[in-house]
Each structure stands twice: as C-alpha cells, then as structure tokens.
Design an enzyme around this catalytic site. Structure first.
Site, PDB file in Angstrom:
ATOM      1  N   SER A   1       1.182  -1.292   0.194  1.00  0.00           N
ATOM      2  CA  SER A   1      -0.019   0.037  -0.150  1.00  0.00           C
ATOM      3  C   SER A   1       0.843   1.130  -0.241  1.00  0.00           C
ATOM      4  O   SER A   1       1.250   1.802  -1.036  1.00  0.00           O
ATOM      5  CB  SER A   1      -0.829  -0.148   1.232  1.00  0.00           C
TER       6      SER A   1
ATOM      7  N   LYS B   1      -1.282  -3.874  -2.894  1.00  0.00           N
ATOM      8  CA  LYS B   1      -2.831  -3.430  -3.117  1.00  0.00           C
ATOM      9  C   LYS B   1      -2.807  -1.981  -3.576  1.00  0.00           C
ATOM     10  O   LYS B   1      -2.269  -0.778  -3.032  1.00  0.00           O
ATOM     11  CB  LYS B   1      -3.006  -2.579  -1.027  1.00  0.00           C
TER      12      LYS B   1
ATOM     13  N   GLN C   1      -9.311   3.438   0.943  1.00  0.00           N
ATOM     14  CA  GLN C   1     -10.356   2.944   1.156  1.00  0.00           C
ATOM     15  C   GLN C   1     -11.099   4.489   2.300  1.00  0.00           C
ATOM     16  O   GLN C   1      -9.976   5.281   2.772  1.00  0.00           O
ATOM     17  CB  GLN C   1     -10.716   2.227   2.331  1.00  0.00           C
TER      18      GLN C   1
END
Length: 494
Positions: free
Chosen positions: A324, A349, A353
């Site tokens: 991420s 990733k 969110q």
C-alpha cells in the site's frame, strides 16, 4: 536487516485509508488535496460530501423502496421468530451481510465496541504479537511481521494463513474478531496454527505477546567505496512518520551523505498523508507522485512544490511485505524519482478506503478509490517488481521446526531439510540440504550442540530445535548478511 523496534496498529480508523491491509491504521485523503494537489474531474463520490450530507444520505436511504424486502424480513423475524431478537442485532447483522456481499477484504463494518477498542490501541503503543494481517480469499493472512516483534522472532512470514488461535478455528470469523483473539495482554502466550505456502503440514507457533511501541523511522550511515550512504528505514506510515523522516533526512544531509537508501521492506502501509509528505521531498512538481481514481474513472493527480530532485542517487528496498503506502513510495520513486528498486516483488494493494461514521459510534470502512503510480499503473494484486531482484540467503526463509519426536539418522523429510538450511546458515556444514539426515548432518548437529552446551547426541530434539531457530532469528537481526541491502548500497553509486 537493521531490525529495530517498530509498531503495529490494529485497525483502520479515522478517514481515508491506504493502510496496507485489513487490520491497520487510518488516513485522511480528502483533506490532503490542498493547493499542491492538481485534480482532474469533480468525482462526485460519497467522500466529497460533508459529514452532515453523508449522514443525511444515510438517513434518506431508509425510505428507499428497494429496502422493502429488508424491512419485511426484519418485521417477520421480530413478529414470528421462536425467540426475541434485539433490533440492534438484526440491524448490525444486515449491515455486516451487505459488507460481506462486496467480497472485498478491505470493506468492513466495525461496531461501536470494535471502533473503541482499536482507537485505544493506536494511542501510544500496542499489546499483541506484532503482525499485520488481512483477509485474503477468506483466510486470515499475515502481510508482514513487525520488526523486532514476537511475530518476527517466532518466525511468522508474509502469506502465512492463520487457521486456529489456541486451538480454536478462525474460519468464518470476520477479520476483526480474529484479530481480537490473536491480541492480548503483554506477557500472555498464544499458539497459532498456520498454513504456510510450500509446507505440507500446518505449523504450530507459540508466541508471547508484548508491547509494540510506535516508533516508525530509523536512520544509519554506511561507507561505500569512500562515499557515505544514508539509510532510512520506515516500518509503517503513521501520523508522526513524515516528521520523523524529515528530521532523520536532515541529520543525514547535514553529515554530507552522497546517496540514500530508503528501506520499506516489511512495511504494510498506513497513512496516505504520511507517504505523500515524504514524497514531496523527492518528486519535482512537474510530475505527479501518485494518482487517485474514483468509480467513474475520474483521476486526481498529486504534485509537490519542489523544483528539482535531490542532488544524490536514491534506491528503495522492497519485498513481499511492502504494501500500500510503501508501494506508493516505491512506485513514485521508480517512475518519477529515477530510483532503483532492490529486493523482491511487493504485496500488491492498490485501493483506498474511507471510514464513514454511522452516527452511533460504529463505522463502515469501504473501498472508494484506486491509487495509480505516476505513469498510471494499477498494481493491485500484482505488486511492484524490483528493478534489481535480490533474494535473501536461504536461511531467511526457513520455517519453525515442529519436533514431536527427535529428528535423527536416516530420516528424510522437510523438517530435516529445514534444519540443514539453519545449520548451514549458522556456519555448520550438514553436507547437504536435501532433507536426508545423513552422518554429516548428525556431525553438524553434534558440533552445534557442543558449542551451545546441549546434549551432543546428534539428534534434533525440541531443545536443540528451539536453539537453532533462536540463533537463526538473531543472525537475521544482526543484518550482517543482508544481501538485499548490500546490493542496494553496491549499485547506489554506480
């Protein structure tokens, strides 16, 4: 590796999240779109609404005709089910079911108790095993053990699947229920049954929970062929990470470094704002350091304010535990910062969110965006490949020894092979590493036992196995044979 204390936060909280995985930290993305973030399109997503508008939209959905079926089921249960059921249980069950139907491990519902518990866990330090986990294909999966944590010391590795906690299956539990079982007070013990790719039988690993502090940035220097290389290790991206990075970078530059290695191996991600503030040190304003794409395909591009790159070369260390926010950094430094990426392919990733308060203390965390590299590449479920692939020595990848009966002459199995790799890594010579317990292996075991004041019978019992494993972990922590870092430093000044 320079394995030092770092931290694990255990859940996503606050607003927009990059946090490497399912159980991690929050990030506010909407507030980061300041004057330096040149945006493309107006998006029009839920995230663009004010909190009051979000709550109004949530409330207005109650009258939606499409919810008539849900209301009918609710009333049917309330009026006719054999036992009384609390309204809140039915409502939260319905929300949980909707989130599960998305089949997205990063979109989850957190009730009030869960939110409160994990908000508290990130305030100063965290008690647990020190591993970042996510739900991958329905399995609680380790993304990365935190450095110098019980998880690392016990030998947990990326992609380990946790099957049981203290003998109880976690199958069917949501991620946060599973995490709650794994966590516990400092000093308490927990046994995890895990499935490890490439290992035929499940492994049972006992860990002693500990206090995991929140330090995330460490720096060092190394002399390479008469030049000074700075090394900054980032273990996660939290609220104070960018500030600490700037402080350590300034110290290194004051020393007159000739190049820099940024180490994000085993870093599962964290705050978007932290990684973008770090990238603003390196990526010139004419190139975006990241792009964010909404459901309509509209992209927002993020820029720094600096005119030019640093005057010294920079390399980045990555591995399968880099996820991420770490991948945002690696992608930006590769495509816009001319950095070499050294190590192995990262986790993969590529989504963002937002945690949306539901008004009663509970929260829905839902995937709203993709993030893209400066050149527009989406790395989700693929990861970022290094420009220079380097694997660590074999003993870095050994598995915990599960010794119920002593390993001895003429046995031939994966446990023996694992022990032989450990012995070889510690400087003993087992003769082969193919899993056959021959006389050379027995002699190597005897030498190891003699050097460690153990019964020198040439058999690997539980005591010898535990000592082998402890010494291998210590050797890795010393960092004297870190091939990835050595390569990053070697090519830095070429």
């Amino acid at each position: 590796m320079n394995l030092k204390k770092s931290y694990i936060a255990a859940i996503m909280v606050a607003a927009l999240l990059l946090g490497g995985v399912g159980a991690y930290f929050g990030v506010q993305l909407a507030q980061s779109q300041d004057s330096t973030a040149q945006q493309g399109g107006n998006g029009g997503t839920f995230a663009d609404l004010s909190e009051e508008e979000q709550q109004e939209l949530i409330g207005s959905s109650q009258g939606n005709e499409k919810l008539a079926k849900v209301n009918k089921a609710f009333n049917l249960i309330k009026d006719s089910y054999l036992e009384d059921v609390e309204d809140s249980k039915l409502i939260e069950g319905a929300i949980q079911g909707m989130m599960d139907s998305l089949e997205d491990p990063y979109s989850v519902y957190m009730d009030q108790e869960t939110v409160e518990e994990f908000n508290h866990s990130i305030e100063s330090s965290f008690e647990g095993i020190g591993a970042e986990v996510s739900m991958v294909e329905g399995k609680v999966t380790v993304i990365a053990p935190i450095k110098d944590s019980p998880a690392e010391e016990a030998g947990l590795k990326p992609n380990d699947q946790i099957l049981k906690v203290d003998g109880e299956s976690v199958e069917g539990l949501d991620l946060y229920d599973a995490v709650s079982k794994i966590r516990g007070e400092q000093g308490s013990k927990v046994t995890l049954e895990i499935n490890r790719p490439g290992v035929s039988d499940p492994l049972n690993i006992e860990l002693t929970r500990d206090d995991i502090p929140l330090e995330t940035v460490y720096s060092d220097t190394k002399e390479v062929n008469g030049k000074t290389a700075g090394i900054i290790e980032i273990t996660s991206f939290s609220e104070g990470t960018a500030k600490r990075f700037d402080e350590e970078l300034a110290k290194l530059e004051d020393k007159g470094i000739d190049g820099l290695v940024i180490d994000v191996r085993g870093n599962p991600g964290g705050l978007f704002t932290a990684v973008e503030d770090i990238l603003k040190n390196f990526i010139p304003k004419d190139t975006p350091y990241v792009q964010i794409e909404d459901r309509n395909g509209e992209k927002s591009r993020y820029f720094s304010e600096i005119d030019e790159k640093k005057g010294y070369p920079i390399n980045v260390l990555i591995d399968e535990g880099s996820a991420s926010a770490s991948e945002i950094l690696a992608g930006a430094m590769k495509e816009a910062g001319d950095a070499e990426l050294v190590g192995t392919t990262s986790f993969g990733k590529g989504t963002v969110q937002q945690a949306i308060p539901m008004g009663d203390g509970s929260t829905i965390k839902m995937t709203l965006f993709k993030w893209l590299t400066p050149e527009g590449n989406w790395i989700h479920e693929k990861g970022i490949d290094p420009t220079i692939e380097v694997k660590q020595p074999d003993y870095f990848y050994t598995n915990p020894l599960q010794v119920e009966e002593p390993l001895q002459l003429n046995q031939n199995n994966d446990q023996v092979k694992n022990a032989q790799i450990m012995l070889n890594g510690l400087g003993y010579e087992p003769g082969n590493k193919d899993g056959l317990y021959d006389q050379k292996t027995a002699n190597a075991v005897k030498s190891f036992q003699s050097d460690n004041n153990l019964d020198s019978d040439g058999k690997i019992d539980e005591q010898t196995a535990n000592k082998l494993q402890a010494d291998i972990v210590e050797k890795i922590r010393e960092g004297n044979n870190d091939k990835q870092k050595e390569k990053a430093l070697e090519v830095l000044f070429q």
